[in-house]
Scaffold this motif. Structure first.
Motif, PDB file in Angstrom:
ATOM      1  N   TYR A 139      35.244  25.766  41.299  1.00  0.00           N
ATOM      2  CA  TYR A 139      34.634  27.185  41.499  1.00  0.00           C
ATOM      3  C   TYR A 139      35.376  27.993  42.699  1.00  0.00           C
ATOM      4  O   TYR A 139      35.881  29.069  42.609  1.00  0.00           O
ATOM      5  CB  TYR A 139      33.138  27.184  41.725  1.00  0.00           C
ATOM      6  N   ALA A 140      35.699  27.373  43.770  1.00  0.00           N
ATOM      7  CA  ALA A 140      35.806  27.917  45.026  1.00  0.00           C
ATOM      8  C   ALA A 140      37.466  28.238  44.974  1.00  0.00           C
ATOM      9  O   ALA A 140      37.867  29.251  45.391  1.00  0.00           O
ATOM     10  CB  ALA A 140      35.574  27.248  46.428  1.00  0.00           C
ATOM     11  N   ALA A 141      38.197  27.235  44.686  1.00  0.00           N
ATOM     12  CA  ALA A 141      39.668  27.238  44.719  1.00  0.00           C
ATOM     13  C   ALA A 141      40.110  28.295  43.624  1.00  0.00           C
ATOM     14  O   ALA A 141      41.052  28.928  43.805  1.00  0.00           O
ATOM     15  CB  ALA A 141      40.303  25.797  44.411  1.00  0.00           C
ATOM     16  N   THR A 142      39.714  28.305  42.527  1.00  0.00           N
ATOM     17  CA  THR A 142      40.096  29.187  41.569  1.00  0.00           C
ATOM     18  C   THR A 142      40.056  30.521  41.820  1.00  0.00           C
ATOM     19  O   THR A 142      40.725  31.455  41.782  1.00  0.00           O
ATOM     20  CB  THR A 142      39.553  29.122  40.246  1.00  0.00           C
ATOM     21  N   ARG A 143      38.870  30.836  42.566  1.00  0.00           N
ATOM     22  CA  ARG A 143      38.684  32.256  43.056  1.00  0.00           C
ATOM     23  C   ARG A 143      39.267  32.820  44.227  1.00  0.00           C
ATOM     24  O   ARG A 143      39.679  33.863  44.241  1.00  0.00           O
ATOM     25  CB  ARG A 143      37.014  32.538  43.119  1.00  0.00           C
ATOM     26  N   ILE A 144      39.514  31.927  44.954  1.00  0.00           N
ATOM     27  CA  ILE A 144      40.168  32.281  46.447  1.00  0.00           C
ATOM     28  C   ILE A 144      41.835  32.509  45.778  1.00  0.00           C
ATOM     29  O   ILE A 144      42.354  33.519  46.335  1.00  0.00           O
ATOM     30  CB  ILE A 144      40.187  31.060  47.256  1.00  0.00           C
ATOM     31  N   ALA A 145      42.448  31.607  44.844  1.00  0.00           N
ATOM     32  CA  ALA A 145      43.788  31.806  44.388  1.00  0.00           C
ATOM     33  C   ALA A 145      43.800  33.117  43.681  1.00  0.00           C
ATOM     34  O   ALA A 145      44.725  33.936  43.861  1.00  0.00           O
ATOM     35  CB  ALA A 145      44.193  30.668  43.568  1.00  0.00           C
ATOM     36  N   ARG A 146      42.744  33.433  42.893  1.00  0.00           N
ATOM     37  CA  ARG A 146      42.964  34.720  42.109  1.00  0.00           C
ATOM     38  C   ARG A 146      43.065  36.084  43.074  1.00  0.00           C
ATOM     39  O   ARG A 146      43.601  36.838  42.812  1.00  0.00           O
ATOM     40  CB  ARG A 146      41.719  34.598  41.123  1.00  0.00           C
ATOM     41  N   ARG A 147      41.913  35.858  44.145  1.00  0.00           N
ATOM     42  CA  ARG A 147      42.081  36.995  44.848  1.00  0.00           C
ATOM     43  C   ARG A 147      43.307  37.201  45.843  1.00  0.00           C
ATOM     44  O   ARG A 147      43.879  38.281  45.983  1.00  0.00           O
ATOM     45  CB  ARG A 147      40.700  36.458  46.007  1.00  0.00           C
ATOM     46  N   VAL A 148      43.652  35.954  46.304  1.00  0.00           N
ATOM     47  CA  VAL A 148      44.948  36.166  47.310  1.00  0.00           C
ATOM     48  C   VAL A 148      46.085  36.689  46.321  1.00  0.00           C
ATOM     49  O   VAL A 148      46.957  37.633  46.976  1.00  0.00           O
ATOM     50  CB  VAL A 148      45.360  34.728  47.657  1.00  0.00           C
ATOM     51  N   THR A 149      46.513  36.256  45.274  1.00  0.00           N
ATOM     52  CA  THR A 149      47.620  36.854  44.559  1.00  0.00           C
ATOM     53  C   THR A 149      47.361  38.002  43.704  1.00  0.00           C
ATOM     54  O   THR A 149      48.287  38.767  43.596  1.00  0.00           O
ATOM     55  CB  THR A 149      47.776  35.597  43.081  1.00  0.00           C
ATOM     56  N   THR A 150      46.088  38.628  43.720  1.00  0.00           N
ATOM     57  CA  THR A 150      45.942  39.863  43.286  1.00  0.00           C
ATOM     58  C   THR A 150      45.738  41.023  44.260  1.00  0.00           C
ATOM     59  O   THR A 150      45.848  42.228  44.222  1.00  0.00           O
ATOM     60  CB  THR A 150      44.595  40.406  42.373  1.00  0.00           C
ATOM     61  N   THR A 151      45.287  40.562  45.575  1.00  0.00           N
ATOM     62  CA  THR A 151      45.311  41.785  46.687  1.00  0.00           C
ATOM     63  C   THR A 151      46.157  41.580  48.035  1.00  0.00           C
ATOM     64  O   THR A 151      46.211  42.452  48.598  1.00  0.00           O
ATOM     65  CB  THR A 151      43.974  41.455  47.253  1.00  0.00           C
ATOM     66  N   SER A 152      46.970  40.413  47.900  1.00  0.00           N
ATOM     67  CA  SER A 152      47.994  40.168  48.946  1.00  0.00           C
ATOM     68  C   SER A 152      49.265  40.903  48.626  1.00  0.00           C
ATOM     69  O   SER A 152      49.745  40.857  47.663  1.00  0.00           O
ATOM     70  CB  SER A 152      48.046  38.948  49.483  1.00  0.00           C
TER      71      SER A 152
END
Length: 422
Positions: free
Chosen positions: A409-422
Protein backbone atom coordinates in the motif's frame (compact mmCIF):
# COMPACT_ATOMS: atom_id res chain seq x y z
CA UNK A 1 22.96 -3.45 -12.26
CA UNK A 2 19.48 -4.29 -11.06
CA UNK A 3 18.47 -7.69 -12.36
CA UNK A 4 14.97 -8.52 -13.47
CA UNK A 5 12.68 -11.42 -12.81
CA UNK A 6 10.07 -12.76 -15.15
CA UNK A 7 7.12 -10.38 -15.03
CA UNK A 8 9.05 -7.40 -13.64
CA UNK A 9 8.56 -4.20 -15.61
CA UNK A 10 11.95 -2.76 -16.51
CA UNK A 11 12.61 0.89 -15.78
CA UNK A 12 13.09 3.19 -18.73
CA UNK A 13 16.50 4.83 -18.63
CA UNK A 14 16.16 8.53 -17.99
CA UNK A 15 12.39 8.45 -17.64
CA UNK A 16 12.43 10.70 -14.55
CA UNK A 17 13.02 14.40 -15.14
CA UNK A 18 11.66 16.05 -12.01
CA UNK A 19 13.47 18.57 -9.79
CA UNK A 20 16.54 18.87 -11.99
CA UNK A 21 16.88 15.13 -12.49
CA UNK A 22 18.16 14.66 -8.95
CA UNK A 23 17.64 11.22 -7.42
CA UNK A 24 15.12 10.31 -4.77
CA UNK A 25 16.86 9.39 -1.53
CA UNK A 26 15.42 6.55 0.55
CA UNK A 27 16.72 6.50 4.13
CA UNK A 28 16.45 2.98 5.49
CA UNK A 29 16.79 -0.45 3.88
CA UNK A 30 14.19 -2.38 5.80
CA UNK A 31 10.98 -3.78 4.27
CA UNK A 32 9.46 -0.34 3.61
CA UNK A 33 12.63 1.22 2.24
CA UNK A 34 13.36 -1.72 -0.07
CA UNK A 35 9.76 -1.84 -1.30
CA UNK A 36 9.62 1.90 -2.00
CA UNK A 37 12.97 1.80 -3.82
CA UNK A 38 11.86 -1.19 -5.92
CA UNK A 39 8.70 0.59 -7.11
CA UNK A 40 10.50 3.87 -7.75
CA UNK A 41 13.19 2.20 -9.84
CA UNK A 42 10.63 0.23 -11.82
CA UNK A 43 9.00 3.58 -12.66
CA UNK A 44 12.29 4.93 -14.02
CA UNK A 45 13.15 7.09 -11.01
CA UNK A 46 16.84 7.30 -10.06
CA UNK A 47 17.11 6.20 -6.44
CA UNK A 48 19.81 6.29 -3.80
CA UNK A 49 18.97 4.06 -0.86
CA UNK A 50 21.03 4.21 2.32
CA UNK A 51 21.25 1.79 5.22
CA UNK A 52 21.96 -1.84 6.00
CA UNK A 53 19.63 -4.33 4.35
CA UNK A 54 17.20 -5.48 7.07
CA UNK A 55 19.57 -4.08 9.67
CA UNK A 56 17.02 -4.18 12.48
CA UNK A 57 16.29 -7.85 11.84
CA UNK A 58 20.01 -8.55 11.94
CA UNK A 59 21.03 -6.43 14.92
CA UNK A 60 17.92 -5.57 16.94
CA UNK A 61 16.53 -9.07 17.43
CA UNK A 62 18.16 -11.78 19.50
CA UNK A 63 19.43 -14.93 17.86
CA UNK A 64 16.73 -17.57 17.84
CA UNK A 65 13.79 -15.22 17.47
CA UNK A 66 10.92 -15.76 15.05
CA UNK A 67 8.62 -13.37 13.25
CA UNK A 68 5.19 -13.07 14.81
CA UNK A 69 3.58 -12.49 11.39
CA UNK A 70 2.34 -15.32 9.21
CA UNK A 71 4.01 -16.06 5.83
CA UNK A 72 1.19 -14.33 3.93
CA UNK A 73 1.85 -11.13 5.88
CA UNK A 74 5.62 -10.98 5.33
CA UNK A 75 5.90 -10.33 1.59
CA UNK A 76 7.88 -7.29 0.53
CA UNK A 77 6.23 -5.34 -2.27
CA UNK A 78 7.76 -5.99 -5.67
CA UNK A 79 6.73 -4.02 -8.79
CA UNK A 80 5.89 -7.28 -10.55
CA UNK A 81 5.20 -10.95 -9.84
CA UNK A 82 7.85 -13.23 -8.41
CA UNK A 83 8.98 -11.33 -5.33
CA UNK A 84 7.04 -13.02 -2.56
CA UNK A 85 8.55 -14.99 0.29
CA UNK A 86 7.00 -18.11 -1.24
CA UNK A 87 8.77 -17.37 -4.56
CA UNK A 88 12.10 -17.00 -2.75
CA UNK A 89 11.60 -20.31 -0.97
CA UNK A 90 10.58 -22.09 -4.17
CA UNK A 91 13.55 -20.76 -6.16
CA UNK A 92 15.90 -22.02 -3.47
CA UNK A 93 14.29 -25.42 -3.22
CA UNK A 94 12.95 -24.76 0.27
CA UNK A 95 9.52 -25.98 1.40
CA UNK A 96 6.67 -23.49 1.41
CA UNK A 97 5.81 -22.05 4.81
CA UNK A 98 2.29 -22.23 6.18
CA UNK A 99 0.52 -20.40 9.00
CA UNK A 100 1.59 -23.27 11.22
CA UNK A 101 5.27 -22.57 10.49
CA UNK A 102 6.83 -19.74 12.52
CA UNK A 103 9.32 -17.85 10.37
CA UNK A 104 12.88 -17.64 11.76
CA UNK A 105 14.34 -14.14 11.52
CA UNK A 106 17.33 -15.42 9.56
CA UNK A 107 14.97 -16.75 6.86
CA UNK A 108 13.38 -13.33 6.54
CA UNK A 109 16.82 -11.68 6.36
CA UNK A 110 17.89 -13.98 3.52
CA UNK A 111 14.63 -13.23 1.73
CA UNK A 112 15.19 -9.48 2.10
CA UNK A 113 18.74 -9.74 0.76
CA UNK A 114 17.50 -11.73 -2.23
CA UNK A 115 14.73 -9.18 -2.85
CA UNK A 116 17.27 -6.35 -2.74
CA UNK A 117 19.51 -8.01 -5.34
CA UNK A 118 16.65 -8.68 -7.77
CA UNK A 119 14.45 -5.60 -7.38
CA UNK A 120 16.48 -2.81 -5.80
CA UNK A 121 20.11 -3.09 -6.78
CA UNK A 122 22.86 -1.33 -4.86
CA UNK A 123 22.19 -0.24 -1.30
CA UNK A 124 24.72 2.23 0.10
CA UNK A 125 25.68 1.37 3.71
CA UNK A 126 26.61 4.99 4.45
CA UNK A 127 24.64 6.61 7.25
CA UNK A 128 22.58 9.71 6.52
CA UNK A 129 23.41 12.29 9.19
CA UNK A 130 21.54 15.37 7.96
CA UNK A 131 18.60 16.16 5.68
CA UNK A 132 17.47 19.74 5.09
CA UNK A 133 15.57 21.67 2.48
CA UNK A 134 17.54 23.19 -0.37
CA UNK A 135 15.10 25.34 -2.30
CA UNK A 136 12.64 23.00 -4.00
CA UNK A 137 14.96 20.03 -3.37
CA UNK A 138 16.78 18.56 -0.37
CA UNK A 139 20.36 18.58 0.84
CA UNK A 140 21.55 15.21 2.18
CA UNK A 141 24.80 14.77 4.11
CA UNK A 142 26.41 11.37 4.79
CA UNK A 143 28.62 10.25 7.64
CA UNK A 144 31.65 10.13 5.31
CA UNK A 145 31.26 13.85 4.59
CA UNK A 146 29.64 13.49 1.18
CA UNK A 147 26.77 15.77 0.18
CA UNK A 148 24.13 15.17 -2.46
CA UNK A 149 20.99 16.87 -3.66
CA UNK A 150 17.75 14.90 -3.67
CA UNK A 151 14.52 15.55 -5.55
CA UNK A 152 12.62 13.90 -2.71
CA UNK A 153 13.37 12.01 0.50
CA UNK A 154 11.59 8.91 1.77
CA UNK A 155 12.09 8.28 5.50
CA UNK A 156 11.83 4.51 6.02
CA UNK A 157 13.87 4.05 9.17
CA UNK A 158 11.35 1.84 10.96
CA UNK A 159 11.63 1.95 14.74
CA UNK A 160 15.31 2.91 14.87
CA UNK A 161 15.89 5.40 17.64
CA UNK A 162 12.30 5.14 18.93
CA UNK A 163 12.81 2.56 21.70
CA UNK A 164 10.99 3.57 24.87
CA UNK A 165 12.27 2.97 28.39
CA UNK A 166 10.11 4.12 31.32
CA UNK A 167 11.30 7.03 33.43
CA UNK A 168 11.73 4.82 36.51
CA UNK A 169 14.34 2.74 34.67
CA UNK A 170 16.05 5.51 32.68
CA UNK A 171 17.31 7.05 35.92
CA UNK A 172 19.50 3.96 36.45
CA UNK A 173 21.42 4.47 33.22
CA UNK A 174 22.33 8.17 32.87
CA UNK A 175 24.79 7.29 30.10
CA UNK A 176 22.15 5.32 28.24
CA UNK A 177 20.80 1.77 28.31
CA UNK A 178 22.68 -1.11 26.76
CA UNK A 179 23.59 -4.79 27.12
CA UNK A 180 26.52 -3.97 29.43
CA UNK A 181 24.51 -1.54 31.56
CA UNK A 182 22.04 -2.38 34.31
CA UNK A 183 19.12 -1.69 31.96
CA UNK A 184 18.72 -2.45 28.27
CA UNK A 185 15.95 -2.49 25.67
CA UNK A 186 15.07 -5.63 23.74
CA UNK A 187 16.06 -3.87 20.49
CA UNK A 188 19.68 -3.67 21.70
CA UNK A 189 20.36 -7.40 21.70
CA UNK A 190 21.48 -9.94 19.18
CA UNK A 191 22.53 -12.53 21.76
CA UNK A 192 21.03 -13.14 25.21
CA UNK A 193 23.40 -15.95 26.19
CA UNK A 194 25.80 -13.63 28.12
CA UNK A 195 23.11 -13.39 30.82
CA UNK A 196 23.46 -17.08 31.69
CA UNK A 197 23.45 -17.49 35.46
CA UNK A 198 22.08 -13.98 36.05
CA UNK A 199 18.75 -12.81 37.42
CA UNK A 200 16.98 -10.84 34.71
CA UNK A 201 13.71 -8.95 35.07
CA UNK A 202 11.81 -8.63 31.80
CA UNK A 203 9.37 -5.73 31.81
CA UNK A 204 6.42 -6.09 29.42
CA UNK A 205 3.77 -8.53 28.29
CA UNK A 206 4.09 -8.58 24.51
CA UNK A 207 5.89 -10.80 22.03
CA UNK A 208 9.35 -9.31 22.57
CA UNK A 209 9.05 -9.70 26.35
CA UNK A 210 7.79 -13.27 26.27
CA UNK A 211 10.15 -14.49 23.57
CA UNK A 212 13.13 -12.80 25.22
CA UNK A 213 12.20 -14.43 28.51
CA UNK A 214 12.05 -17.83 26.84
CA UNK A 215 15.45 -17.31 25.21
CA UNK A 216 16.95 -16.11 28.50
CA UNK A 217 15.65 -19.19 30.30
CA UNK A 218 16.94 -21.47 27.55
CA UNK A 219 20.34 -19.77 27.78
CA UNK A 220 20.57 -20.49 31.52
CA UNK A 221 19.40 -17.17 32.98
CA UNK A 222 16.87 -16.82 35.79
CA UNK A 223 14.20 -14.76 34.05
CA UNK A 224 11.11 -13.19 35.56
CA UNK A 225 8.48 -11.37 33.51
CA UNK A 226 6.52 -8.48 35.03
CA UNK A 227 3.29 -7.64 33.21
CA UNK A 228 0.96 -4.72 33.99
CA UNK A 229 -2.11 -6.45 32.54
CA UNK A 230 -4.17 -8.91 34.54
CA UNK A 231 -3.25 -11.76 32.23
CA UNK A 232 -0.98 -12.64 29.35
CA UNK A 233 -2.72 -12.86 26.00
CA UNK A 234 -1.75 -15.52 23.47
CA UNK A 235 -2.58 -15.85 19.80
CA UNK A 236 -4.83 -18.66 18.67
CA UNK A 237 -3.36 -21.59 16.79
CA UNK A 238 -4.23 -20.96 13.12
CA UNK A 239 -6.61 -23.25 11.30
CA UNK A 240 -5.51 -23.89 7.73
CA UNK A 241 -9.11 -24.49 6.63
CA UNK A 242 -11.91 -22.67 8.47
CA UNK A 243 -15.62 -23.35 7.94
CA UNK A 244 -17.57 -20.71 6.03
CA UNK A 245 -19.44 -19.65 9.16
CA UNK A 246 -16.17 -18.86 10.94
CA UNK A 247 -14.80 -17.00 7.92
CA UNK A 248 -17.93 -14.84 7.82
CA UNK A 249 -17.98 -14.22 11.56
CA UNK A 250 -14.26 -13.45 11.76
CA UNK A 251 -12.76 -12.71 8.34
CA UNK A 252 -9.04 -13.20 7.96
CA UNK A 253 -6.55 -10.36 7.51
CA UNK A 254 -2.75 -10.04 7.53
CA UNK A 255 -2.99 -9.00 11.19
CA UNK A 256 -5.40 -11.67 12.40
CA UNK A 257 -9.09 -12.49 12.27
CA UNK A 258 -12.01 -10.17 12.94
CA UNK A 259 -13.97 -7.46 11.16
CA UNK A 260 -12.05 -4.53 12.62
CA UNK A 261 -8.64 -5.89 11.62
CA UNK A 262 -9.97 -6.90 8.20
CA UNK A 263 -11.35 -3.39 7.66
CA UNK A 264 -8.20 -1.50 8.63
CA UNK A 265 -6.07 -3.80 6.47
CA UNK A 266 -8.39 -3.57 3.47
CA UNK A 267 -8.74 0.22 3.53
CA UNK A 268 -5.82 2.08 5.11
CA UNK A 269 -7.06 5.10 3.17
CA UNK A 270 -10.35 4.81 5.02
CA UNK A 271 -8.49 4.90 8.33
CA UNK A 272 -6.85 8.14 7.22
CA UNK A 273 -10.27 9.76 6.81
CA UNK A 274 -11.15 9.15 10.47
CA UNK A 275 -10.76 12.01 12.98
CA UNK A 276 -7.26 12.20 14.44
CA UNK A 277 -8.49 11.18 17.90
CA UNK A 278 -10.12 8.04 16.47
CA UNK A 279 -7.02 7.14 14.49
CA UNK A 280 -4.79 7.50 17.54
CA UNK A 281 -7.12 5.36 19.63
CA UNK A 282 -7.06 2.70 16.89
CA UNK A 283 -3.27 2.93 16.71
CA UNK A 284 -2.90 2.46 20.46
CA UNK A 285 -5.52 -0.22 21.04
CA UNK A 286 -6.04 -2.24 17.86
CA UNK A 287 -3.32 -4.76 18.59
CA UNK A 288 -2.46 -4.96 22.27
CA UNK A 289 0.44 -6.91 23.75
CA UNK A 290 0.26 -10.63 23.13
CA UNK A 291 2.45 -13.64 22.48
CA UNK A 292 2.55 -15.86 19.43
CA UNK A 293 0.65 -19.14 19.76
CA UNK A 294 3.80 -21.13 19.02
CA UNK A 295 5.65 -19.52 21.95
CA UNK A 296 3.20 -20.45 24.69
CA UNK A 297 4.68 -23.85 25.55
CA UNK A 298 8.10 -22.25 26.05
CA UNK A 299 6.78 -19.76 28.62
CA UNK A 300 3.77 -21.03 30.55
CA UNK A 301 4.88 -23.17 33.46
CA UNK A 302 8.49 -22.64 32.41
CA UNK A 303 9.27 -18.96 33.04
CA UNK A 304 8.07 -17.03 36.10
CA UNK A 305 5.44 -14.51 34.95
CA UNK A 306 3.91 -11.96 37.33
CA UNK A 307 0.72 -10.22 36.13
CA UNK A 308 -1.06 -7.13 37.50
CA UNK A 309 2.38 -5.92 38.47
CA UNK A 310 3.99 -2.58 37.65
CA UNK A 311 7.35 -1.00 38.35
CA UNK A 312 7.02 2.04 40.63
CA UNK A 313 10.71 2.74 41.16
CA UNK A 314 14.21 1.37 40.81
CA UNK A 315 17.55 1.93 42.50
CA UNK A 316 21.02 0.57 41.89
CA UNK A 317 23.09 -1.15 44.56
CA UNK A 318 26.56 -1.97 43.30
CA UNK A 319 26.00 -4.36 40.38
CA UNK A 320 22.36 -5.12 41.11
CA UNK A 321 19.01 -3.42 40.66
CA UNK A 322 16.36 -3.12 43.33
CA UNK A 323 13.00 -2.97 41.57
CA UNK A 324 10.12 -1.48 43.50
CA UNK A 325 6.86 -3.13 42.46
CA UNK A 326 3.17 -2.69 43.09
CA UNK A 327 1.24 -5.93 42.78
CA UNK A 328 -2.48 -6.73 42.50
CA UNK A 329 -3.19 -5.57 46.04
CA UNK A 330 -1.07 -2.44 45.71
CA UNK A 331 1.26 -3.61 48.44
CA UNK A 332 4.87 -2.57 47.75
CA UNK A 333 7.49 -5.22 47.05
CA UNK A 334 11.17 -5.18 46.21
CA UNK A 335 12.85 -7.59 43.80
CA UNK A 336 16.62 -7.79 43.38
CA UNK A 337 17.98 -8.61 39.91
CA UNK A 338 21.25 -8.36 38.02
CA UNK A 339 19.76 -6.83 34.89
CA UNK A 340 16.51 -5.29 33.69
CA UNK A 341 15.43 -5.98 30.10
CA UNK A 342 12.82 -3.44 29.00
CA UNK A 343 10.39 -4.89 26.47
CA UNK A 344 8.43 -1.67 26.70
CA UNK A 345 7.90 -0.91 23.05
CA UNK A 346 8.45 2.24 21.07
CA UNK A 347 7.19 5.83 21.02
CA UNK A 348 6.72 7.59 17.70
CA UNK A 349 8.50 10.93 17.91
CA UNK A 350 9.83 13.03 15.05
CA UNK A 351 12.32 14.59 17.44
CA UNK A 352 13.96 11.17 17.70
CA UNK A 353 14.69 11.07 13.94
CA UNK A 354 18.23 12.44 14.28
CA UNK A 355 19.08 13.24 10.67
CA UNK A 356 16.22 15.68 10.11
CA UNK A 357 17.49 19.16 10.89
CA UNK A 358 15.59 21.13 13.50
CA UNK A 359 14.41 23.53 10.78
CA UNK A 360 12.99 20.67 8.73
CA UNK A 361 11.38 18.96 11.73
CA UNK A 362 9.69 22.20 12.70
CA UNK A 363 8.20 22.48 9.22
CA UNK A 364 6.62 19.00 9.40
CA UNK A 365 3.06 19.14 10.72
CA UNK A 366 2.19 16.40 13.21
CA UNK A 367 -0.98 14.44 13.87
CA UNK A 368 -2.85 16.32 16.62
CA UNK A 369 -2.15 14.65 19.93
CA UNK A 370 1.03 12.92 18.78
CA UNK A 371 4.56 13.53 17.51
CA UNK A 372 4.02 11.49 14.34
CA UNK A 373 3.93 13.26 10.95
CA UNK A 374 0.62 14.28 9.40
CA UNK A 375 0.62 12.80 5.89
CA UNK A 376 -1.48 13.04 2.77
CA UNK A 377 -2.83 10.00 0.94
CA UNK A 378 0.54 9.46 -0.73
CA UNK A 379 2.50 9.45 2.54
CA UNK A 380 3.84 12.94 1.83
CA UNK A 381 4.27 15.31 4.76
CA UNK A 382 3.47 19.02 4.92
CA UNK A 383 6.96 19.55 3.45
CA UNK A 384 6.53 18.80 -0.28
CA UNK A 385 8.76 15.92 -1.34
CA UNK A 386 9.37 14.61 2.17
CA UNK A 387 7.69 11.22 2.71
CA UNK A 388 7.36 8.97 5.76
CA UNK A 389 6.51 5.29 5.57
CA UNK A 390 6.33 2.32 7.92
CA UNK A 391 5.66 2.76 11.63
CA UNK A 392 5.81 6.55 11.53
CA UNK A 393 2.82 6.45 9.17
CA UNK A 394 0.72 4.16 11.40
CA UNK A 395 -1.15 7.00 13.19
CA UNK A 396 -2.37 8.09 9.74
CA UNK A 397 -3.05 4.79 7.97
CA UNK A 398 -3.63 2.34 10.77
CA UNK A 399 -1.83 -0.58 12.43
CA UNK A 400 -0.97 -2.39 9.20
CA UNK A 401 1.88 0.12 8.74
CA UNK A 402 3.54 -1.37 11.81
CA UNK A 403 3.99 -4.65 9.93
CA UNK A 404 5.54 -5.83 6.67
CA UNK A 405 2.02 -6.33 5.30
CA UNK A 406 1.68 -2.58 4.69
CA UNK A 407 4.59 -2.30 2.24
CA UNK A 408 2.52 -2.67 -0.93
CA UNK A 409 0.00 0.00 0.00
CA UNK A 410 2.73 2.47 0.95
CA UNK A 411 5.25 1.78 -1.82
CA UNK A 412 2.78 1.99 -4.69
CA UNK A 413 1.36 5.31 -3.52
CA UNK A 414 4.73 6.91 -2.86
CA UNK A 415 6.03 5.87 -6.28
CA UNK A 416 2.89 7.14 -8.02
CA UNK A 417 3.10 10.49 -6.24
CA UNK A 418 6.80 10.98 -6.97
CA UNK A 419 6.43 10.22 -10.67
CA UNK A 420 3.41 12.49 -11.14
CA UNK A 421 4.47 15.53 -9.11
CA UNK A 422 8.26 15.73 -9.36
Amino acid sequence: MTQSLRGQRLAKEGAFRGRGGFPVVVVGAGPYGLSAAAHLRAAGVPVRIFGEVLGSWRHAMATGMFLKSTPAATDLSAPGPGGRLADFRRLHGEPELTELTPIPCDVFVRYGQWFQKWYVGEVDPARVVAVDRDGAAFSVRLDDGQHLTAAAVVVATGLNGLAYIPRELRALVPEGPGPAALVSHTSQHTDLSPYAGQRVAVIGGGQSALESAALLHEAGAEAQVFVRERRVLWGMTPALARPLTQRLAKPASPLGTGWILAAVCKTPGGVKRLPASARLMLFRRALGPSGGWWLRDRVEGVVAVRTSCRVTGATADADTVLLELAGPTGAPETVVVDHVLAATGYRLDLDAVPFLTSTLRTAVACVPGSKAPDLNGAFESSVPGLYFTGSLAAPMFGPMMRFVAGTQYAATRIARRVTTTS
